[in-house]
Design an enzyme around this catalytic site. Structure first.
Site, PDB file in Angstrom:
ATOM      1  N   GLY A  56       0.827  -1.196   0.000  1.00 15.26           N
ATOM      2  CA  GLY A  56       0.000   0.000   0.000  1.00 15.26           C
ATOM      3  C   GLY A  56       0.860   1.244   0.000  1.00 15.26           C
ATOM      4  O   GLY A  56       0.531   2.251   0.616  1.00 15.26           O
TER       5      GLY A  56
ATOM      6  N   SER B 247       1.734   3.386  -2.390  1.00 14.32           N
ATOM      7  CA  SER B 247       1.606   4.407  -3.426  1.00 14.32           C
ATOM      8  C   SER B 247       0.941   5.683  -2.937  1.00 14.32           C
ATOM      9  O   SER B 247       0.894   6.676  -3.663  1.00 14.32           O
ATOM     10  CB  SER B 247       0.808   3.849  -4.617  1.00 14.32           C
ATOM     11  OG  SER B 247      -0.527   3.559  -4.235  1.00 14.32           O
ATOM     12  N   ARG B 248       0.432   5.679  -1.699  1.00 16.31           N
ATOM     13  CA  ARG B 248      -0.283   6.869  -1.221  1.00 16.31           C
ATOM     14  C   ARG B 248      -0.342   6.867   0.297  1.00 16.31           C
ATOM     15  O   ARG B 248      -0.020   5.869   0.951  1.00 16.31           O
ATOM     16  CB  ARG B 248      -1.710   6.906  -1.786  1.00 16.31           C
ATOM     17  CG  ARG B 248      -2.525   5.677  -1.413  1.00 16.31           C
ATOM     18  CD  ARG B 248      -3.931   5.720  -1.970  1.00 16.31           C
ATOM     19  NE  ARG B 248      -4.685   4.526  -1.570  1.00 16.31           N
ATOM     20  CZ  ARG B 248      -6.004   4.495  -1.445  1.00 16.31           C
ATOM     21  NH1 ARG B 248      -6.718   5.581  -1.668  1.00 16.31           N
ATOM     22  NH2 ARG B 248      -6.611   3.375  -1.094  1.00 16.31           N
TER      23      ARG B 248
ATOM     24  N   ASP C 284      -1.850  -7.917  -5.782  1.00 17.32           N
ATOM     25  CA  ASP C 284      -3.007  -8.049  -4.889  1.00 17.32           C
ATOM     26  C   ASP C 284      -2.539  -8.863  -3.694  1.00 17.32           C
ATOM     27  O   ASP C 284      -2.342 -10.075  -3.792  1.00 17.32           O
ATOM     28  CB  ASP C 284      -4.141  -8.761  -5.618  1.00 17.32           C
ATOM     29  CG  ASP C 284      -5.345  -9.042  -4.725  1.00 17.32           C
ATOM     30  OD1 ASP C 284      -5.311  -8.679  -3.523  1.00 17.32           O
ATOM     31  OD2 ASP C 284      -6.313  -9.642  -5.217  1.00 17.32           O
ATOM     32  N   VAL C 285      -2.336  -8.211  -2.556  1.00 18.76           N
ATOM     33  CA  VAL C 285      -1.740  -8.896  -1.411  1.00 18.76           C
ATOM     34  C   VAL C 285      -2.636  -9.990  -0.850  1.00 18.76           C
ATOM     35  O   VAL C 285      -2.163 -10.854  -0.108  1.00 18.76           O
ATOM     36  CB  VAL C 285      -1.351  -7.909  -0.286  1.00 18.76           C
ATOM     37  CG1 VAL C 285      -0.268  -6.956  -0.755  1.00 18.76           C
ATOM     38  CG2 VAL C 285      -2.565  -7.166   0.257  1.00 18.76           C
TER      39      VAL C 285
ATOM     40  N   ASN D 217       1.035  -2.317   5.163  1.00 21.47           N
ATOM     41  CA  ASN D 217       0.170  -1.145   5.253  1.00 21.47           C
ATOM     42  C   ASN D 217      -1.065  -1.254   4.367  1.00 21.47           C
ATOM     43  O   ASN D 217      -2.036  -0.535   4.577  1.00 21.47           O
ATOM     44  CB  ASN D 217       0.968   0.112   4.872  1.00 21.47           C
ATOM     45  CG  ASN D 217       0.091   1.325   4.716  1.00 21.47           C
ATOM     46  OD1 ASN D 217      -0.434   1.856   5.686  1.00 21.47           O
ATOM     47  ND2 ASN D 217      -0.109   1.760   3.472  1.00 21.47           N
TER      48      ASN D 217
ATOM     49  N   TYR E 112     -13.743  -3.942   9.335  1.00 29.40           N
ATOM     50  CA  TYR E 112     -12.439  -3.282   9.468  1.00 29.40           C
ATOM     51  C   TYR E 112     -11.858  -3.494  10.868  1.00 29.40           C
ATOM     52  O   TYR E 112     -10.673  -3.816  11.020  1.00 29.40           O
ATOM     53  CB  TYR E 112     -12.604  -1.788   9.174  1.00 29.40           C
ATOM     54  CG  TYR E 112     -11.323  -1.001   9.161  1.00 29.40           C
ATOM     55  CD1 TYR E 112     -10.467  -1.057   8.064  1.00 29.40           C
ATOM     56  CD2 TYR E 112     -10.975  -0.189  10.228  1.00 29.40           C
ATOM     57  CE1 TYR E 112      -9.289  -0.317   8.041  1.00 29.40           C
ATOM     58  CE2 TYR E 112      -9.801   0.563  10.207  1.00 29.40           C
ATOM     59  CZ  TYR E 112      -8.964   0.486   9.114  1.00 29.40           C
ATOM     60  OH  TYR E 112      -7.799   1.217   9.099  1.00 29.40           O
TER      61      TYR E 112
ATOM     62  N   ALA F 233     -12.509  -5.889  12.973  1.00 26.66           N
ATOM     63  CA  ALA F 233     -12.128  -7.300  13.118  1.00 26.66           C
ATOM     64  C   ALA F 233     -10.802  -7.581  12.424  1.00 26.66           C
ATOM     65  O   ALA F 233      -9.946  -8.305  12.948  1.00 26.66           O
ATOM     66  CB  ALA F 233     -13.219  -8.201  12.557  1.00 26.66           C
TER      67      ALA F 233
ATOM     68  N   LYS G  24      -8.344  -5.486  11.883  1.00 26.34           N
ATOM     69  CA  LYS G  24      -7.241  -4.845  12.586  1.00 26.34           C
ATOM     70  C   LYS G  24      -6.986  -5.492  13.944  1.00 26.34           C
ATOM     71  O   LYS G  24      -5.827  -5.578  14.387  1.00 26.34           O
ATOM     72  CB  LYS G  24      -7.515  -3.347  12.736  1.00 26.34           C
ATOM     73  CG  LYS G  24      -7.578  -2.602  11.405  1.00 26.34           C
ATOM     74  CD  LYS G  24      -6.290  -2.749  10.587  1.00 26.34           C
ATOM     75  CE  LYS G  24      -6.287  -1.875   9.351  1.00 26.34           C
ATOM     76  NZ  LYS G  24      -5.016  -1.950   8.596  1.00 26.34           N
TER      77      LYS G  24
END
Length: 241
Positions: free
Chosen positions: A11, A13-14, A62-63, A89, A154, A156, A158
């Site tokens: 992640g 790129s931004r 695609d991770v 990330n 989200y 769950a 994390k």
């Protein structure tokens, strides 16, 4: 501080990932940026990293795809020789109330945010073990510590990432590999631009949202903290106290 090391940032790129990549490059690390779809943004981050004299390359992956991650790690090894730092990330949100959440929205968030981190750790562990050195930094969230209405998927993912962090830390410590997590709060990125009016923002003790650079500073600390493992470092302005 990181001269001669290679850091892989998913992640990257931004937002937070880009800030971490640039911070590590400024400290001497070479950078492998993994991105999902925006090749131009990823290459822009690489250009910024090269301004510090770092080697930098971007890899689309695609991770959540186990075999795609395996192939990408093999490419990074071929290009850089090895890597000593992994920053997980990559993350997505599919917010919604539990009673109306679609199964695919729950699965997509868990697949990227949690399984994606597992896939990266699983395939990079070989590099770490061969070098008897490794530093894994998982970007979790205060949502994984305290929950958040409308974000059960989200939160769950994390919370699971925090559990993964502690288990990996215990398992790999004897091999010289550290694993820590950062739990950001409200950080001003394009992912949170719709959160400026969230009532929770007014509850931040320090009175404002954080910046990606705040998280990057924490990541830099963990990258060099040789006696810290299994830790969850909050960067949240105090909201999860």
């Amino acid at each position: 501080m990181l001269k001669g090391k290679t850091a892989v940032v998913t992640g990257g790129s931004r937002g937070i990932g880009a800030a971490i990549a640039c911070k590590f490059a400024s400290l001497g690390a070479n950078i492998a940026v993994i991105y999902a779809g925006n090749a131009a943004a990823a290459e822009n981050v690489c250009r910024q990293c090269r301004q510090y004299g770092a080697e930098a390359a971007a890899y689309q992956c695609d991770v959540s795809d186990f075999l795609a991650v395996k192939d990408t790690v093999a490419k990074i090894r071929a290009d850089f020789g090895t890597a000593q730092i992994l920053v997980n990330n990559a993350g997505i949100t599919r917010d919604g109330l539990l009673a109306m959440m679609k199964e695919e929205d729950f699965d997509a968030v868990l697949d990227t945010n949690l399984k994606g981190a597992f896939n990266m750790i699983r395939h990079m562990t070989g590099l770490f073990l061969r070098g008897r050195e490794g530093c894994i930094i998982n970007i979790a969230s205060v949502a994984g510590l305290m929950g958040n209405a409308g974000q059960c998927n989200y939160s769950a993912s994390k919370a699971g990432l925090i559990g993964l962090t502690k288990s990996v830390a215990k398992e790999l410590a004897p091999k010289g590999v550290r694993c820590n997590a950062i739990a950001p709060g409200f950080i001003a990125t394009d992912m949170t631009e719709d959160q400026a009016d969230n009532p929770l923002v007014k509850m931040i003790p320090l009175g404002a949202m954080g910046s990606p650079e705040d998280v990057a500073d924490a990541a830099a600390y963990l990258a060099g903290a040789n006696y810290v493992t299994g830790e969850v470092l909050r960067v949240d302005g105090g909201i999860a106290m």
